[in-house]
Design an enzyme around this catalytic site. Structure first.
Site, PDB file in Angstrom:
ATOM      1  N   CYS A 114       0.818  -1.233   0.000  1.00  8.17           N
ATOM      2  CA  CYS A 114       0.000   0.000   0.000  1.00  8.17           C
ATOM      3  C   CYS A 114       0.843   1.271   0.000  1.00  8.17           C
ATOM      4  CB  CYS A 114      -0.954  -0.002   1.173  1.00  8.17           C
ATOM      5  SG  CYS A 114      -2.163  -1.315   1.054  1.00  8.17           S
ATOM      6  N   HIS A 250      -3.451   7.484   1.935  1.00  8.50           N
ATOM      7  CA  HIS A 250      -3.810   6.136   1.486  1.00  8.50           C
ATOM      8  C   HIS A 250      -5.173   5.806   2.097  1.00  8.50           C
ATOM      9  CE1 HIS A 250      -3.946   1.981   0.626  1.00  8.50           C
ATOM     10  NE2 HIS A 250      -3.702   1.589   1.865  1.00  8.50           N
ATOM     11  N   ASN A 280     -10.019  -0.088  -0.333  1.00  5.44           N
ATOM     12  CA  ASN A 280      -8.556   0.015  -0.306  1.00  5.44           C
ATOM     13  C   ASN A 280      -8.008  -0.583  -1.609  1.00  5.44           C
ATOM     14  OD1 ASN A 280      -5.824  -0.248   0.126  1.00  5.44           O
ATOM     15  ND2 ASN A 280      -6.005  -1.130   2.174  1.00  5.44           N
TER      16      ASN A 280
HETATM   17  N1  ACO Z   1     -18.404  -8.259   8.981  1.00  7.70           N
HETATM   18  C1  ACO Z   1     -18.852  -8.492  10.223  1.00  7.70           C
HETATM   19  N2  ACO Z   1     -18.059  -8.771  11.252  1.00  7.70           N
HETATM   20  C2  ACO Z   1     -16.730  -8.850  11.018  1.00  7.70           C
HETATM   21  C3  ACO Z   1     -16.192  -8.613   9.745  1.00  7.70           C
HETATM   22  C4  ACO Z   1     -17.089  -8.317   8.707  1.00  7.70           C
HETATM   23  N3  ACO Z   1     -16.683  -8.076   7.447  1.00  7.70           N
HETATM   24  N4  ACO Z   1     -14.849  -8.729   9.809  1.00  7.70           N
HETATM   25  C5  ACO Z   1     -14.546  -9.024  11.086  1.00  7.70           C
HETATM   26  N5  ACO Z   1     -15.695  -9.110  11.816  1.00  7.70           N
HETATM   27  C6  ACO Z   1     -15.836  -9.394  13.246  1.00  7.70           C
HETATM   28  C7  ACO Z   1     -14.656 -10.151  13.797  1.00  7.70           C
HETATM   29  O1  ACO Z   1     -14.818 -11.531  13.571  1.00  7.70           O
HETATM   30  C8  ACO Z   1     -14.738  -9.792  15.261  1.00  7.70           C
HETATM   31  O2  ACO Z   1     -15.706 -10.592  15.854  1.00  7.70           O
HETATM   32  P1  ACO Z   1     -15.459 -11.170  17.348  1.00  7.70           P
HETATM   33  O3  ACO Z   1     -15.348  -9.967  18.212  1.00  7.70           O
HETATM   34  O4  ACO Z   1     -16.686 -11.984  17.571  1.00  7.70           O
HETATM   35  O5  ACO Z   1     -14.188 -11.962  17.255  1.00  7.70           O
HETATM   36  C9  ACO Z   1     -15.258  -8.353  15.260  1.00  7.70           C
HETATM   37  O6  ACO Z   1     -15.849  -8.174  13.954  1.00  7.70           O
HETATM   38  C10 ACO Z   1     -14.187  -7.327  15.500  1.00  7.70           C
HETATM   39  O7  ACO Z   1     -13.081  -7.613  14.641  1.00  7.70           O
HETATM   40  P2  ACO Z   1     -11.778  -6.734  14.621  1.00  7.70           P
HETATM   41  O8  ACO Z   1     -10.850  -7.265  13.623  1.00  7.70           O
HETATM   42  O9  ACO Z   1     -11.290  -6.525  16.016  1.00  7.70           O
HETATM   43  O10 ACO Z   1     -12.435  -5.358  14.117  1.00  7.70           O
HETATM   44  P3  ACO Z   1     -11.762  -3.956  13.978  1.00  7.70           P
HETATM   45  O11 ACO Z   1     -12.585  -2.921  14.596  1.00  7.70           O
HETATM   46  O12 ACO Z   1     -10.291  -3.984  14.308  1.00  7.70           O
HETATM   47  O13 ACO Z   1     -11.880  -3.699  12.401  1.00  7.70           O
HETATM   48  C11 ACO Z   1     -10.533  -3.764  10.448  1.00  7.70           C
HETATM   49  C12 ACO Z   1     -11.256  -4.579  11.514  1.00  7.70           C
HETATM   50  C13 ACO Z   1     -11.554  -2.962   9.687  1.00  7.70           C
HETATM   51  C14 ACO Z   1      -9.821  -4.734   9.518  1.00  7.70           C
HETATM   52  C15 ACO Z   1      -9.522  -2.816  11.107  1.00  7.70           C
HETATM   53  O14 ACO Z   1      -8.748  -3.506  12.039  1.00  7.70           O
HETATM   54  C16 ACO Z   1      -8.611  -2.147  10.120  1.00  7.70           C
HETATM   55  O15 ACO Z   1      -9.038  -1.410   9.268  1.00  7.70           O
HETATM   56  N6  ACO Z   1      -7.293  -2.350  10.293  1.00  7.70           N
HETATM   57  C17 ACO Z   1      -6.305  -1.735   9.433  1.00  7.70           C
HETATM   58  C18 ACO Z   1      -6.268  -2.519   8.188  1.00  7.70           C
HETATM   59  C19 ACO Z   1      -5.434  -1.830   7.165  1.00  7.70           C
HETATM   60  O16 ACO Z   1      -5.206  -0.655   7.178  1.00  7.70           O
HETATM   61  N7  ACO Z   1      -5.024  -2.664   6.249  1.00  7.70           N
HETATM   62  C20 ACO Z   1      -4.437  -2.229   5.085  1.00  7.70           C
HETATM   63  C21 ACO Z   1      -3.023  -1.886   5.246  1.00  7.70           C
HETATM   64  S1  ACO Z   1      -2.552  -1.467   3.705  1.00  7.70           S
HETATM   65  C22 ACO Z   1      -1.829  -2.760   2.833  1.00  7.70           C
HETATM   66  O17 ACO Z   1      -0.640  -2.801   2.774  1.00  7.70           O
HETATM   67  C23 ACO Z   1      -2.715  -3.773   2.124  1.00  7.70           C
END
Ligand code: ACO
Length: 323
Positions: A114, A250, A280
């Site tokens: 990214c 980004h 993304n």
């Molecule tokens: N729909 C519904 N529920 C979901 C989904 C979904 N799509 N995905 C995860 N959940 C659930 C999980 O299973 C979890 O359930 P549990 O509590 O029963 O275990 C709950 O939602 C919370 O999950 P978390 O992963 O803790 O949720 P969080 O608030 O952290 O959000 C997210 C997840 C959106 C991925 C966030 O962590 C994020 O954006 N992180 C940064 C990611 C990022 O920037 N990545 C790209 C980097 S760039 C690159 O190089 C590709």
């Protein structure tokens, strides 16, 4: 007198097909409400069957060249950022080079996931400053849909396909507030290798593999590292956040973008947001946002544009440009 890279034009391309959150919710245990609330994403574009990263990149490049009133033959450098190349080799940039009718200079890919576009911009800017190139095309192009595990709701809802491109041209650096790329700042920390990776590749499984991510850990790193690198970019240019006309981040998560905006004390009107429509798109997200905001007249010549990104590696970086 030194040389600087002036941004001559931008272009973007998104595949035709749009996939909404509701469409994903119809076949996964997720919902539009969850995705919007946690990420800000409402839809994403997905490449058609047979549509490749070089297809997306070539369309975006043609539009950037048109905006710059230049042809492929005028270029002497292509740096293409992608983590989803057409083939293991040659570089996707070589394919784009051929299709643009460019028969000289150099064309190669850089891989910083990214952060790829910031890395590619830095490489091209340095080549121009060193006198190695006069007109460079910098591209971010991805087809992440090909490396997603479509059964993993934790990752597949987050990404989309697309490409953005920017044409740079060497101009004399007359100091002061001259237009062009002011500085680029690159970082990586390989101890975070496993936080965001693809579980395949030529020298491991021999297959392309699927994206795996520790979302919460990445989130934590993103906010901290991006804050540092944005400060580094402003300090290097003796500028305050108040001088920034546009933050072009980004687009990984609206909450990360908003944390950066607040830290810089910028109003929402000064931030270019595309994540709601594009999701993304990895290395393509910053040039897609630049192309959109310059085409619709938001980013104007002479304005100060701050770009930042964070991605797999871990990698992160920032760039400041006077448009
Ligand atoms: N729909 C519904 N529920 C979901 C989904 C979904 N799509 N995905 C995860 N959940 C659930 C999980 O299973 C979890 O359930 P549990 O509590 O029963 O275990 C709950 O939602 C919370 O999950 P978390 O992963 O803790 O949720 P969080 O608030 O952290 O959000 C997210 C997840 C959106 C991925 C966030 O962590 C994020 O954006 N992180 C940064 C990611 C990022 O920037 N990545 C790209 C980097 S760039 C690159 O190089 C590709």
């Amino acid at each position: 007198m030194g040389i600087r890279s002036l941004v001559r034009g931008c272009g973007a391309y998104l595949p035709e097909r749009i996939v909404t959150n509701d469409e994903l919710a119809a076949r996964l245990d997720t919902s539009d409400a969850w995705i919007v609330q946690r990420t800000g994403i409402r839809q994403r574009h997905i490449a058609a069957e047979g549509e490749t990263t070089s297809d997306l990149a070539t369309h975006a490049a043609e539009r950037a060249l048109e905006a710059a009133s230049l042809a492929g033959a005028d270029l002497d450098l292509i740096v293409l950022a992608t983590a989803t190349p057409d083939h293991t080799f040659p570089a996707t940039a070589a394919n784009v080079q051929a299709r643009l009718g460019m028969r000289r200079g150099a064309a190669f890919d850089v891989q910083a996931v990214c952060t790829g576009f910031i890395y590619a911009l830095s490489v091209a800017d340095n080549a121009i400053r060193a006198g190695q190139a006069k007109r460079a095309l910098v591209i971010g192009a991805e087809t992440f849909s090909r490396i997603l595990d479509w059964n993993d709701r934790g990752t597949c809802v987050l990404f989309g396909d697309g490409a953005g491109a920017l044409v740079l041209e060497a101009v004399p650096d007359d100091g002061g507030l001259a237009r062009g790329i002011l500085s680029t700042h690159l970082h990586s920390d390989g101890t975070g290798y496993r936080l965001l990776y693809v579980d395949g590749g030529p020298s491991t499984t021999g297959l392309a593999g699927h994206l795996r991510m520790e979302g919460r850990e990445i989130f934590r790193h993103a906010v901290a590292r991006l804050a540092e690198v944005v400060d580094e970019a402003l300090t290097a240019n003796r500028l305050d956040a108040g001088a920034v006309d546009w933050l072009v981040p980004h687009q990984a998560n609206l909450r990360i973008i908003d944390a950066m905006r607040k830290r810089l004390g910028l109003p929402t009107e000064k931030v270019v947001i595309t994540i709601d429509r594009h999701a993304n798109t990895s290395a393509a997200s910053v040039p897609l946002a630049l192309a959109e905001a310059s085409a619709d007249g938001r980013i104007r010549p002479g304005q100060l544009v701050l770009m930042e990104a964070m991605g797999g590696g871990l990698t992160w970086g920032a760039a400041l440009a006077r448009w």
